[in-house]
Design an enzyme around this catalytic site. Structure first.
Site, PDB file in Angstrom:
ATOM      1  N   THR A 163       1.266  -8.731  -6.564  1.00 45.47           N
ATOM      2  CA  THR A 163       1.267  -8.531  -8.013  1.00 45.47           C
ATOM      3  C   THR A 163       2.434  -7.671  -8.488  1.00 45.47           C
ATOM      4  O   THR A 163       2.933  -6.805  -7.770  1.00 45.47           O
ATOM      5  CB  THR A 163      -0.040  -7.868  -8.463  1.00 45.47           C
ATOM      6  OG1 THR A 163      -0.235  -6.662  -7.699  1.00 45.47           O
ATOM      7  CG2 THR A 163      -1.220  -8.795  -8.260  1.00 45.47           C
TER       8      THR A 163
ATOM      9  N   CYS B 245       0.833  -1.207   0.000  1.00 46.16           N
ATOM     10  CA  CYS B 245       0.000   0.000   0.000  1.00 46.16           C
ATOM     11  C   CYS B 245       0.867   1.257   0.000  1.00 46.16           C
ATOM     12  O   CYS B 245       1.963   1.271   0.555  1.00 46.16           O
ATOM     13  CB  CYS B 245      -0.887   0.031   1.248  1.00 46.16           C
ATOM     14  SG  CYS B 245      -2.017  -1.349   1.359  1.00 46.16           S
TER      15      CYS B 245
ATOM     16  N   ILE C 163       4.508 -13.911  -4.089  1.00 43.63           N
ATOM     17  CA  ILE C 163       4.632 -12.469  -4.309  1.00 43.63           C
ATOM     18  C   ILE C 163       3.248 -11.838  -4.438  1.00 43.63           C
ATOM     19  O   ILE C 163       2.295 -12.506  -4.837  1.00 43.63           O
ATOM     20  CB  ILE C 163       5.464 -12.155  -5.569  1.00 43.63           C
ATOM     21  CG1 ILE C 163       4.821 -12.753  -6.816  1.00 43.63           C
ATOM     22  CG2 ILE C 163       6.908 -12.635  -5.406  1.00 43.63           C
ATOM     23  CD1 ILE C 163       5.464 -12.358  -8.141  1.00 43.63           C
TER      24      ILE C 163
ATOM     25  N   GLY D  35       0.590 -17.157  -9.806  1.00 45.57           N
ATOM     26  CA  GLY D  35       0.396 -17.944 -11.021  1.00 45.57           C
ATOM     27  C   GLY D  35       0.185 -19.428 -10.816  1.00 45.57           C
ATOM     28  O   GLY D  35       0.321 -20.206 -11.758  1.00 45.57           O
TER      29      GLY D  35
END
Length: 302
Positions: free
Chosen positions: A193, A130, A191, A244
């Site tokens: 994005t 953030c 992770i 992914g």
């Protein structure tokens, strides 16, 4: 049937399969499609101290082998979660984990403290990607100092299992991981994005309202596996891998890289039953390869 249970700093999971925040709602949306209690746990959508409207539309765009999003943490705030959503989740026989976000260390800590009061929420995942409103909008998670400042504040306010979700948009992710470990993180997940962009060449503008967004899906997996492998070697706390994962083979790859557990994200949009398939597929792979306990494959890649 292989032994699939794992432990994340005292948090017991019946299997390593979790869901990624922002891809699974509050879990309730999937209750008619899968048995939530079969999951090792699930992580609810990003929750902030106060309600947030999120970004303007459009805020999602498909890409080759992935998707971009700039939803912007739309949610009704932690008090809404505590009073309206939590009562519907508290009796599930799995781990319900809240993803906590903020705009400064104080708002992170206050949100975490409210979640700390909820008896049947055993852990939080801190989203340190953030923007820091006090430092010109730079994400907390891109410097060791910024990441450490949030974890330090939250650690003082929160007393259960603290997972910190790391941003890949950094120079050296191992340095960030070591910084949050030093301030009391019980685990790291990675992770988040990757920053990306997609342009509509007919309209001559970005496909997302704010220009850029977070890239997820199969396209990011090789980067995610590499970062999990690096971080697992850099810290002593458990690592949770994501990025992914579409099937059991992907999940096993992350665990061989050093992850103790994994999260499934974008794949939930494609097939809402994917988590069940991954649990079953991991079992089948382990049995087929004579592996009796999932721990035998965690971190086997040097």
């Amino acid at each position: 049937m292989a032994k699939l249970d794992v432990n994340i700093a005292g948090l017991s999971l019946k299997n390593p399969v979790l869901t990624a925040s922002g891809t699974f709602g509050y879990g309730l949306e999937f209750a008619d499609l899968i048995d939530l209690n079969r999951l090792g746990g699930f992580i609810v959508k990003g929750t902030t101290l106060l309600p947030r409207e999120g970004n303007d539309y459009p805020r999602m765009a498909e890409t080759p082998q992935g998707m971009l999003n700039c939803v912007g943490l739309q949610n009704k705030g932690v008090e809404h979660f505590a009073t309206e959503i939590y009562p519907q989740l508290k009796d599930l026989r799995t781990n319900v984990i809240v993803n906590v976000s903020g705009s400064d260390p104080e708002s992170y800590a206050a949100c975490a403290a409210r979640v700390d009061e909820l008896e049947n929420i055993p852990a939080i995942e801190l989203n340190i990607s953030c923007p820091n409103v006090k430092a010109g909008g730079m994400a907390f998670g891109v410097t060791p100092e910024g990441a450490a400042s949030v974890v330090k504040a939250v650690r003082q306010a929160y007393h259960k299992t603290l997972i910190v979700k790391l941003s890949p948009n950094v120079t050296n992710i191992a340095d960030i991981a070591r910084a949050v470990e030093a301030e009391g993180a019980d685990s790291v997940s990675l992770i988040n994005t990757l920053m990306g962009m997609s342009i509509d060449i007919e309209r001559r503008r970005s496909r997302l309202s704010i220009g850029t967004g977070g890239l997820s899906g199969p396209a990011v997996k090789p980067v995610a596996v590499r970062m999990v492998w690096q971080v697992a070697k850099a810290v002593k706390i458990p690592v949770i891998g994501l990025g992914g994962i579409m099937n059991a083979a992907d999940a096993i790859e992350f665990m061989m890289a050093g992850a103790t557990a994994i999260e499934i994200g974008t794949a939930n949009f494609i097939d809402p039953t994917v988590t069940m398939q991954v649990i079953d597929g991991m079992n089948e792979w382990l049995d087929a390869h004579g592996v009796k306990d999932i721990h035998e494959i965690i971190g086997v890649v040097d």
